[in-house]
Design an enzyme around this catalytic site. Structure first.
Site, PDB file in Angstrom:
ATOM      1  N   THR A 326     -13.408  60.852-100.225  1.00  0.00           N
ATOM      2  CA  THR A 326     -13.893  60.363-101.577  1.00  0.00           C
ATOM      3  C   THR A 326     -15.408  61.113-101.357  1.00  0.00           C
ATOM      4  O   THR A 326     -16.176  60.935-100.373  1.00  0.00           O
ATOM      5  CB  THR A 326     -14.058  59.190-101.955  1.00  0.00           C
ATOM      6  OG1 THR A 326     -14.581  58.734-103.124  1.00  0.00           O
ATOM      7  CG2 THR A 326     -14.630  58.368-100.858  1.00  0.00           C
ATOM      8  N   HIS A 378      -9.672  47.518 -88.979  1.00  0.00           N
ATOM      9  CA  HIS A 378     -10.048  47.195 -87.479  1.00  0.00           C
ATOM     10  C   HIS A 378      -9.031  46.615 -86.880  1.00  0.00           C
ATOM     11  O   HIS A 378      -9.075  46.451 -85.569  1.00  0.00           O
ATOM     12  CB  HIS A 378     -11.254  46.059 -87.628  1.00  0.00           C
ATOM     13  CG  HIS A 378     -12.278  46.385 -86.320  1.00  0.00           C
ATOM     14  ND1 HIS A 378     -11.633  46.802 -85.246  1.00  0.00           N
ATOM     15  CD2 HIS A 378     -13.456  46.081 -86.048  1.00  0.00           C
ATOM     16  CE1 HIS A 378     -12.566  46.911 -84.340  1.00  0.00           C
ATOM     17  NE2 HIS A 378     -13.564  46.397 -84.620  1.00  0.00           N
TER      18      HIS A 378
END
Length: 407
Positions: A326, A378
């Protein structure tokens, strides 16, 4: 012959849609392949076209109604000469219609479709010269009168009634509110953003990249590039996509996704490129971007941008994706933390290029710098892996020859 107007078959990723806009009213003539109605899904707007010439006979699903795959939206009376059908039907009962019209004080004979358009636009039927049989005012006559009214703003403004129709002047301190329903696309984006933050252990790491070499390369070859590749312009996004696909080869976990208790490693790089449209943020996907040249990447992005602007993106354009890029820098963003697009594991955020003082070889020099942000899940990607992945992109961009030499 009546033909059912049905909603399209939605893919598995789209449960249903909403009737956004009917472009025709009952009684309106319709030509084959003419746009009749728009169906809005949580990904794109789908256009439903007429299967044959005829007249829109009935609307079953109104604007705002929810529809499923292949559900009936309305019916179409087939026939190339069927457009005047409502007028013909009314003319068959001419004596009764004429009496009714006279009783209502109308001197002109109107078809139902023409009368409806006249009423909606505040047109006096008696002021229209009919061109139909027996002086009948046709739908085309009323449409012409409406257009003439629109093209004469001075005359309208000169009428005494005009000031009364003017918008009210708000006094200082007035607190005005406007409530509009959220579009399906906006609602789905909001749902996915909340889902991502609720279900992921999301973390963002930052770095900065010196754009000197990329900018010099682009400046040197942009004219030749455009000439060689038939008008395709060389931008910065293709360098980032190319660098990302190379980094994804080296760090496959960043290109993976979690499916229940399994990790799915993708042997291809389908890169989603975030594009702003009038309806909100959409993310069309460059398939097998790892096999594409810079020109193919730029051409693909330009095509998606035009489709988004025209509202022509298809569901297939938006489905899938293993990694997203983006570019908030287009709007002047200096730094941000992009949100991962599930089920993907990471997203790269580009930002504005600013001239900043940098210490290089003991000297302070001015360089075009960009902050990069990598948000990642994560649960799947370790911190070391994420940081090294971002540093790899940085190194490839600061020395673009590495992209060619694969080092």
């Amino acid at each position: 012959m009546a033909i059912e107007i049905k909603a399209p078959t939605f893919p598995e990723s789209v449960a249903d849609g909403t009737v956004a806009t009917w472009h025709k009213k009952p009684g309106d003539a319709v030509k084959r392949d003419e746009l009749i109605v728009d169906i809005e899904t949580d990904k794109v707007v789908i256009e439903v076209l007429a299967e044959a010439d005829g007249v829109l006979a009935q609307i079953v699903k109104n604007e705002g109604d929810t529809v499923l795959s292949n559900e009936v939206l309305g019916t179409l009376s087939e026939g190339g000469a069927a457009a005047p059908a409502p007028a013909v039907a009314a003319q068959a009962a001419a004596p009764a219609a004429a009496a009714s019209s006279a009783a209502a004080g109308d001197d002109q004979i109107l078809s139902p479709a023409a009368r409806k358009i006249a009423e909606e636009n505040g047109i006096d039927p008696n002021s229209i010269a009919g061109t139909g049989k027996g002086g009948r005012v046709t739908k085309e006559d009323v449409v012409a009168a409406v257009e003439a009214k629109k093209n004469a703003p001075a005359a309208v403004a000169a009428k005494p009634a005009a000031p009364a129709a003017a918008a009210p002047v708000l006094a200082a301190g007035d607190r005005v509110e406007k409530r509009v329903p959220m579009t399906r696309l906006r609602a789905k984006v909001a749902e996915r953003l909340v889902e991502a933050q609720s279900n992921m252990a999301m973390l963002t790491t930052f770095n900065e990249v010196d754009m000197t070499e990329v900018m010099a390369l682009r400046s040197k070859y942009k004219d030749l590039f455009e000439k060689t590749h038939n008008g395709v312009r060389l931008g910065f996004m293709s360098f980032f996509v190319k660098a990302a696909t190379e980094a994804l080869k080296r760090f496959p976990a960043v290109n993976a996704s979690i499916d229940g208790t399994d990790i799915v490693y993708h042997g291809y790089a389908d890169i989603g490129v975030a594009v702003s449209s009038d309806r909100g943020l959409v993310v069309p996907v460059l398939r097998n971007a790892e096999l594409m040249s810079l020109a193919e990447i730029e051409n693909g992005i330009a095509t998606f941008g035009k489709k988004a602007k025209d509202g022509k993106l298809a569901i297939d354009d938006m489905t899938g994706g293993t990694f997203t890029i983006t570019n908030g820098g287009t709007f002047g963003s200096m730094m941000s933390t992009p949100i991962v697009n599930p089920p993907q594991a990471a997203i790269l955020g580009m930002h504005n290029i600013l001239q900043r003082p940098m210490a290089i070889n003991g000297q302070v020099v001015i360089r075009p710098m960009m902050y990069l942000a990598l948000s990642y899940d994560h649960r799947l990607i370790d911190g070391k892996e994420a940081v090294t992945f971002l540093v790899t992109i940085k190194n490839l961009l600061e020395d673009p020859a590495r992209l060619l030499l694969d080092i």
